[in-house]
Design a protein around this motif. Sequence first.
Motif, mmCIF file in Angstrom:
data_model
loop_
_atom_site.group_PDB
_atom_site.id
_atom_site.type_symbol
_atom_site.label_atom_id
_atom_site.label_comp_id
_atom_site.label_asym_id
_atom_site.label_seq_id
_atom_site.Cartn_x
_atom_site.Cartn_y
_atom_site.Cartn_z
ATOM 1 N N UNK A 64 0.822 -1.210 0.000
ATOM 2 C CA UNK A 64 0.000 0.000 0.000
ATOM 3 C C UNK A 64 0.860 1.265 0.000
ATOM 4 N N UNK B 127 -6.018 13.216 -1.811
ATOM 5 C CA UNK B 127 -6.834 12.932 -2.986
ATOM 6 C C UNK B 127 -8.235 13.465 -2.791
ATOM 7 N N UNK C 222 -12.177 8.102 -0.900
ATOM 8 C CA UNK C 222 -12.253 7.596 0.460
ATOM 9 C C UNK C 222 -10.953 6.883 0.820
ATOM 10 N N UNK C 223 -10.097 6.729 -0.189
ATOM 11 C CA UNK C 223 -8.819 6.062 0.046
ATOM 12 C C UNK C 223 -7.799 7.066 0.565
ATOM 13 N N UNK D 15 -5.774 6.398 3.187
ATOM 14 C CA UNK D 15 -5.618 6.208 4.628
ATOM 15 C C UNK D 15 -4.463 5.273 4.973
ATOM 16 N N UNK D 16 -3.682 4.945 3.975
ATOM 17 C CA UNK D 16 -2.657 3.921 4.162
ATOM 18 C C UNK D 16 -1.669 4.207 5.276
ATOM 19 N N UNK E 146 -3.204 3.784 8.655
ATOM 20 C CA UNK E 146 -3.372 2.372 9.018
ATOM 21 C C UNK E 146 -2.056 1.749 9.472
#
Lengths: 129, 180
Positions: B10, B63, B67-68, B70-71, B74
């Motif tokens: 990721x 971005x 909804x992405x 968040x890597x 995490x």
Amino acid sequence: MGKMNIEDLEKIREQGRYKMALRQGTGRVRIIVHMGTCGIAAGARGILTAAMKEIELRGLHDVIVTNAGCAGLCSHEPMMTVEVLGESAPVKYVYLTAEKVKRIFDSHVLKGQVTKEFALEVVSEKTHS
Amino acid sequence: MEDLSLHVLDIAENSVRAGAKNISILVVENVGEDCLTIEIRDDGKGMSAENVERAADSSYTTRKNARAGMGLALLKEAAEMAKGRLELHSVPNSGTTVRATFQLSSVERKPLGNMAETITAILATENQVNVFYRHSRGGKSITFDSQHAENQLGDILLGSIEALSLVRTFLEQEESSLTQ
């Protein structure tokens, strides 16, 4: 790197199979696995590996597979997009598993028949009149 | 994310989307210090100091309409759960280094997972990238350098399915030699 299987690589080179490259974008079928954070968390890496293994097992030289970013449909991951040269629109397959990938290869990749049960939605050309 | 190799994939995908040409991935298992360190370094477009501050904040992404992104948050969570931390260094137009540490023996530490599949997946990306990977454990280490491999492959493109499968098999063998 001493153990990099040079013999295997030589074998492939002799057979000339290497010509089918991922990045050239020249294949009959192009498969894109979506690898945003959402996709990876849902299992996209396994889908990419499954697609590569199908290509290898079936000895397909006209299918390329690559990865790209999030397709914006995070809740449908893991997903892949299949584009067949000459077909009108790419098809997005959703909620994939390795078994579904196999069936998509059987039907869409090899025979050009969209595996509708796993496809996101085949949009009708008809508009309300 | 189920395991740390998925986090690595990721973060490396972030590097690819930041225009990186070279990605270096180091995994060091230091049993003596009970520490696992994972470092992902790229030469992508980097981030401003302000964005570095916010990057691992779960409510922030560069971005739009996504909804992405968040890597990093995490990975930070995974590190902190295992008594480790996330460090982020970035220089605009130069690159980003992400370093996560974990207590090796922590029961909350996720397993490393399949690094062979992760490295192969990074190499399968549309934008061509060079990947340098080293995994050390105890006194042993394994190294993979995609540029070196490309030289060995001669006219075989590293992007071909066959070459990538060989790389995956090679790395799987190498990884298992580390645990023996």
